[in-house]
Motif scaffolding. Structure first.
Motif, PDB file in Angstrom:
ATOM      1  N   ASP A 268       0.869  -1.167   0.000  1.00 53.73           N
ATOM      2  CA  ASP A 268       0.000   0.000   0.000  1.00 53.73           C
ATOM      3  C   ASP A 268       0.910   1.222   0.000  1.00 53.73           C
ATOM      4  O   ASP A 268       2.133   1.087   0.038  1.00 53.73           O
ATOM      5  N   GLU A 269       0.331   2.410  -0.080  1.00 56.15           N
ATOM      6  CA  GLU A 269       1.141   3.613  -0.281  1.00 56.15           C
ATOM      7  C   GLU A 269       2.241   3.782   0.774  1.00 56.15           C
ATOM      8  O   GLU A 269       3.403   3.990   0.443  1.00 56.15           O
ATOM      9  N   SER A 270       1.895   3.679   2.028  1.00 58.00           N
ATOM     10  CA  SER A 270       2.911   3.868   3.066  1.00 58.00           C
ATOM     11  C   SER A 270       3.860   2.680   3.132  1.00 58.00           C
ATOM     12  O   SER A 270       5.056   2.834   3.399  1.00 58.00           O
ATOM     13  N   GLY A 271       3.356   1.482   2.856  1.00 57.56           N
ATOM     14  CA  GLY A 271       4.192   0.291   2.899  1.00 57.56           C
ATOM     15  C   GLY A 271       5.268   0.292   1.828  1.00 57.56           C
ATOM     16  O   GLY A 271       6.396  -0.107   2.078  1.00 57.56           O
ATOM     17  N   VAL A 272       4.913   0.740   0.621  1.00 61.95           N
ATOM     18  CA  VAL A 272       5.895   0.791  -0.464  1.00 61.95           C
ATOM     19  C   VAL A 272       6.989   1.789  -0.135  1.00 61.95           C
ATOM     20  O   VAL A 272       8.166   1.515  -0.353  1.00 61.95           O
ATOM     21  N   GLN A 273       6.628   2.922   0.417  1.00 61.79           N
ATOM     22  CA  GLN A 273       7.658   3.901   0.788  1.00 61.79           C
ATOM     23  C   GLN A 273       8.551   3.350   1.885  1.00 61.79           C
ATOM     24  O   GLN A 273       9.766   3.543   1.860  1.00 61.79           O
TER      25      GLN A 273
ATOM     26  N   MET B  41       7.363   0.171  -9.848  1.00 54.78           N
ATOM     27  CA  MET B  41       6.604  -0.402 -10.965  1.00 54.78           C
ATOM     28  C   MET B  41       5.660  -1.503 -10.480  1.00 54.78           C
ATOM     29  O   MET B  41       4.516  -1.596 -10.943  1.00 54.78           O
ATOM     30  N   LEU B  42       6.120  -2.339  -9.559  1.00 50.62           N
ATOM     31  CA  LEU B  42       5.269  -3.382  -9.009  1.00 50.62           C
ATOM     32  C   LEU B  42       4.070  -2.788  -8.283  1.00 50.62           C
ATOM     33  O   LEU B  42       2.949  -3.286  -8.399  1.00 50.62           O
ATOM     34  N   TYR B  43       4.304  -1.731  -7.540  1.00 54.74           N
ATOM     35  CA  TYR B  43       3.225  -1.039  -6.837  1.00 54.74           C
ATOM     36  C   TYR B  43       2.193  -0.509  -7.837  1.00 54.74           C
ATOM     37  O   TYR B  43       0.985  -0.675  -7.634  1.00 54.74           O
ATOM     38  N   GLU B  44       2.664   0.095  -8.926  1.00 55.05           N
ATOM     39  CA  GLU B  44       1.754   0.606  -9.942  1.00 55.05           C
ATOM     40  C   GLU B  44       0.960  -0.520 -10.601  1.00 55.05           C
ATOM     41  O   GLU B  44      -0.250  -0.398 -10.809  1.00 55.05           O
ATOM     42  N   LYS B  45       1.623  -1.635 -10.914  1.00 58.63           N
ATOM     43  CA  LYS B  45       0.934  -2.781 -11.515  1.00 58.63           C
ATOM     44  C   LYS B  45      -0.123  -3.337 -10.565  1.00 58.63           C
ATOM     45  O   LYS B  45      -1.237  -3.658 -10.979  1.00 58.63           O
ATOM     46  N   TYR B  46       0.249  -3.473  -9.323  1.00 49.54           N
ATOM     47  CA  TYR B  46      -0.681  -4.021  -8.327  1.00 49.54           C
ATOM     48  C   TYR B  46      -1.890  -3.113  -8.159  1.00 49.54           C
ATOM     49  O   TYR B  46      -3.030  -3.590  -8.139  1.00 49.54           O
ATOM     50  N   ASN B  47      -1.664  -1.817  -8.079  1.00 44.77           N
ATOM     51  CA  ASN B  47      -2.789  -0.896  -7.938  1.00 44.77           C
ATOM     52  C   ASN B  47      -3.682  -0.893  -9.167  1.00 44.77           C
ATOM     53  O   ASN B  47      -4.907  -0.786  -9.046  1.00 44.77           O
ATOM     54  N   ALA B  48      -3.096  -0.998 -10.353  1.00 47.71           N
ATOM     55  CA  ALA B  48      -3.897  -1.084 -11.579  1.00 47.71           C
ATOM     56  C   ALA B  48      -4.741  -2.355 -11.558  1.00 47.71           C
ATOM     57  O   ALA B  48      -5.918  -2.332 -11.926  1.00 47.71           O
ATOM     58  N   TRP B  49      -4.155  -3.448 -11.107  1.00 47.00           N
ATOM     59  CA  TRP B  49      -4.901  -4.704 -11.004  1.00 47.00           C
ATOM     60  C   TRP B  49      -6.055  -4.575 -10.019  1.00 47.00           C
ATOM     61  O   TRP B  49      -7.174  -5.005 -10.306  1.00 47.00           O
ATOM     62  N   LEU B  50      -5.795  -3.967  -8.868  1.00 42.73           N
ATOM     63  CA  LEU B  50      -6.858  -3.776  -7.873  1.00 42.73           C
ATOM     64  C   LEU B  50      -7.996  -2.926  -8.434  1.00 42.73           C
ATOM     65  O   LEU B  50      -9.168  -3.209  -8.192  1.00 42.73           O
TER      66      LEU B  50
END
Length: 115
Positions: free
Chosen positions: A69-74, A98-107
């Motif tokens: 999630d946003e805080s976790g990725v940072q 990039m993984l964070y962006e892919k995961y959020n797009a999937w969600l």
């Protein structure tokens, strides 16, 4: 072999390795795959194409248990910058983003399946 539940998804991404790295002689890119529990947004598994087993295990110890999630990725990026000083540090942080962006797009695109 680890067992992953039906509430997990797999994502991978890659970035170019610095040319002076030994790994770059075998693979021009670094690929990282992560398995995420989409109910908790927690990374449950991780793999990468770096050469040494110690490096792979060390990075797994940083990734596994982190949240996507946003805080976790940072926090994950901060942890990598604080603890990992290999030549691929920048590439790893780029991949995490990039993984964070892919995961959020999937969600956003796929509703979480009902049980």
């Amino acid at each position: 072999m680890p067992k992953f539940g039906k509430n997990t998804v797999y994502f991978s991404s890659y970035a170019k390795l610095p040319g002076e790295m030994p790994s770059a002689y075998f693979n021009r890119n670094l690929d990282i795959g992560i398995i995420i529990n989409y109910e908790t947004h927690t990374i449950e598994g991780m793999s990468c194409t770096l050469i040494t087993e110690d490096t792979k295990e060390f990075l797994k110890s940083i990734f596994i248990g982190s949240r996507m999630d946003e805080s976790g990725v940072q926090q994950l990026i901060n942890e990598i910058n604080h603890r990992y000083f290999g030549a691929s540090q920048k590439a790893i942080c780029v991949i995490v983003k990039m993984l964070y962006e892919k995961y959020n797009a999937w969600l956003a695109e796929r509703p979480i399946p009902s049980r």
